[in-house]
Design a protein around this motif. Structure first.
Motif, PDB file in Angstrom:
ATOM      1  N   ASP A  42       0.837  -1.210   0.000  1.00 59.16           N
ATOM      2  CA  ASP A  42       0.000   0.000   0.000  1.00 59.16           C
ATOM      3  C   ASP A  42       0.865   1.251   0.000  1.00 59.16           C
ATOM      4  O   ASP A  42       0.589   2.206  -0.719  1.00 59.16           O
ATOM      5  N   GLU A  43       1.904   1.239   0.801  1.00 56.98           N
ATOM      6  CA  GLU A  43       2.775   2.409   0.885  1.00 56.98           C
ATOM      7  C   GLU A  43       3.498   2.661  -0.438  1.00 56.98           C
ATOM      8  O   GLU A  43       3.609   3.799  -0.890  1.00 56.98           O
ATOM      9  N   ARG A  44       3.978   1.602  -1.083  1.00 51.61           N
ATOM     10  CA  ARG A  44       4.644   1.771  -2.375  1.00 51.61           C
ATOM     11  C   ARG A  44       3.684   2.311  -3.426  1.00 51.61           C
ATOM     12  O   ARG A  44       4.027   3.207  -4.191  1.00 51.61           O
ATOM     13  N   GLN A  45       2.455   1.764  -3.460  1.00 45.73           N
ATOM     14  CA  GLN A  45       1.463   2.245  -4.428  1.00 45.73           C
ATOM     15  C   GLN A  45       1.107   3.707  -4.169  1.00 45.73           C
ATOM     16  O   GLN A  45       0.989   4.494  -5.106  1.00 45.73           O
ATOM     17  N   GLY A  82      -4.051  15.299  -1.534  1.00 46.69           N
ATOM     18  CA  GLY A  82      -4.118  16.720  -1.250  1.00 46.69           C
ATOM     19  C   GLY A  82      -2.760  17.365  -1.409  1.00 46.69           C
ATOM     20  O   GLY A  82      -1.739  16.685  -1.532  1.00 46.69           O
ATOM     21  N   VAL A  83      -2.758  18.681  -1.422  1.00 45.35           N
ATOM     22  CA  VAL A  83      -1.519  19.446  -1.506  1.00 45.35           C
ATOM     23  C   VAL A  83      -1.415  20.268  -0.237  1.00 45.35           C
ATOM     24  O   VAL A  83      -2.338  21.000   0.118  1.00 45.35           O
ATOM     25  N   ARG A  84      -0.289  20.126   0.457  1.00 42.65           N
ATOM     26  CA  ARG A  84      -0.054  20.884   1.671  1.00 42.65           C
ATOM     27  C   ARG A  84       1.353  21.483   1.592  1.00 42.65           C
ATOM     28  O   ARG A  84       2.335  20.761   1.527  1.00 42.65           O
ATOM     29  N   GLY A  85       1.393  22.799   1.540  1.00 39.87           N
ATOM     30  CA  GLY A  85       2.688  23.463   1.435  1.00 39.87           C
ATOM     31  C   GLY A  85       3.370  23.121   0.133  1.00 39.87           C
ATOM     32  O   GLY A  85       2.821  23.301  -0.939  1.00 39.87           O
ATOM     33  N   ARG A  86       4.576  22.600   0.229  1.00 37.16           N
ATOM     34  CA  ARG A  86       5.344  22.219  -0.955  1.00 37.16           C
ATOM     35  C   ARG A  86       5.382  20.700  -1.125  1.00 37.16           C
ATOM     36  O   ARG A  86       6.429  20.138  -1.475  1.00 37.16           O
ATOM     37  N   SER A  87       4.253  20.042  -0.883  1.00 33.06           N
ATOM     38  CA  SER A  87       4.233  18.595  -1.087  1.00 33.06           C
ATOM     39  C   SER A  87       2.827  18.096  -1.405  1.00 33.06           C
ATOM     40  O   SER A  87       1.839  18.681  -1.000  1.00 33.06           O
ATOM     41  N   VAL A  88       2.805  17.011  -2.173  1.00 38.36           N
ATOM     42  CA  VAL A  88       1.564  16.282  -2.437  1.00 38.36           C
ATOM     43  C   VAL A  88       1.473  15.209  -1.358  1.00 38.36           C
ATOM     44  O   VAL A  88       2.433  14.482  -1.117  1.00 38.36           O
ATOM     45  N   ARG A  89       0.328  15.146  -0.697  1.00 35.38           N
ATOM     46  CA  ARG A  89       0.116  14.152   0.365  1.00 35.38           C
ATOM     47  C   ARG A  89      -0.877  13.102  -0.106  1.00 35.38           C
ATOM     48  O   ARG A  89      -1.897  13.432  -0.692  1.00 35.38           O
ATOM     49  N   ALA A  90      -0.572  11.849   0.160  1.00 35.07           N
ATOM     50  CA  ALA A  90      -1.484  10.746  -0.119  1.00 35.07           C
ATOM     51  C   ALA A  90      -1.662   9.974   1.188  1.00 35.07           C
ATOM     52  O   ALA A  90      -0.694   9.465   1.745  1.00 35.07           O
ATOM     53  N   ALA A  91      -2.899   9.927   1.678  1.00 34.69           N
ATOM     54  CA  ALA A  91      -3.177   9.260   2.953  1.00 34.69           C
ATOM     55  C   ALA A  91      -4.196   8.149   2.737  1.00 34.69           C
ATOM     56  O   ALA A  91      -5.026   8.215   1.829  1.00 34.69           O
ATOM     57  N   TRP A  92      -4.132   7.135   3.575  1.00 30.53           N
ATOM     58  CA  TRP A  92      -5.090   6.038   3.507  1.00 30.53           C
ATOM     59  C   TRP A  92      -5.306   5.509   4.917  1.00 30.53           C
ATOM     60  O   TRP A  92      -4.451   5.615   5.774  1.00 30.53           O
ATOM     61  N   PRO A  93      -6.510   4.935   5.164  1.00 29.08           N
ATOM     62  CA  PRO A  93      -6.782   4.377   6.493  1.00 29.08           C
ATOM     63  C   PRO A  93      -5.903   3.159   6.759  1.00 29.08           C
ATOM     64  O   PRO A  93      -5.684   2.340   5.883  1.00 29.08           O
ATOM     65  N   TYR A  94      -5.414   3.076   7.973  1.00 26.32           N
ATOM     66  CA  TYR A  94      -4.559   1.955   8.362  1.00 26.32           C
ATOM     67  C   TYR A  94      -4.799   1.675   9.836  1.00 26.32           C
ATOM     68  O   TYR A  94      -4.601   2.550  10.671  1.00 26.32           O
ATOM     69  N   ALA A  95      -5.226   0.473  10.141  1.00 27.11           N
ATOM     70  CA  ALA A  95      -5.533   0.059  11.518  1.00 27.11           C
ATOM     71  C   ALA A  95      -6.517   1.058  12.118  1.00 27.11           C
ATOM     72  O   ALA A  95      -7.609   1.215  11.602  1.00 27.11           O
ATOM     73  N   GLU A  96      -6.113   1.754  13.167  1.00 25.15           N
ATOM     74  CA  GLU A  96      -7.023   2.700  13.815  1.00 25.15           C
ATOM     75  C   GLU A  96      -6.683   4.145  13.492  1.00 25.15           C
ATOM     76  O   GLU A  96      -7.157   5.067  14.146  1.00 25.15           O
TER      77      GLU A  96
END
Length: 132
Positions: A42-45, A82-96
């Motif tokens: 998941d992290e690599r993708q 999303g874009v935050r500051g000078r980076s693209v962020r990719a988040a996904w649910p993991y555990a809790e």
């Protein structure tokens, strides 16, 4: 004779207990390895997808006024981008909670509206990312 049978039964129970313990420990190791591999996948993708979007934004930002790019992120349904500051962020649910990866941008002048099929365009010195 009865004493010998009792001794064999006890020895058999002890051996069976150790065999069961070994089987359970191997199963636990297998489950932990499988979970570790799945989270790494998941992290690599997520990193690949974040890099793809960041590359498009950086390329357009480096181009002339009116530069544009199209980014198809149909494989990112499970991510919150999303874009935050000078980076693209990719988040996904993991555990809790959530896990997150990021990809660097060359500018913080990005107007990001989200979506999976994106049109990236440079207007008035700012990079605008809108769904198609």
């Amino acid at each position: 004779m009865c004493y010998r049978r009792a001794q064999i039964s006890i020895e058999f129970l002890i051996i069976a207990f150790f065999v069961l313990a070994i089987i359970l420990s191997l199963f636990t190791i297998y489950v932990n390895m499988r979970n570790a591999w799945a989270s790494g996948h998941d992290e690599r993708q997520a990193q690949i997808i974040a890099d793809r979007l960041a590359d498009a934004i950086n390329a357009v930002e480096q181009g002339i006024e009116g530069s544009e790019a199209f980014v198809h992120l149909e494989d990112a349904d499970w991510l919150e981008l999303g874009v935050r500051g000078r980076s693209v962020r990719a988040a996904w649910p993991y555990a809790e909670g959530k896990r997150e990866v990021s990809a660097p941008l060359l500018t913080d002048q990005v107007d990001f509206a989200g979506g999976k099929f994106l049109h990236v365009q440079k207007q008035d010195g700012k990079v605008i990312v809108r769904p198609v």
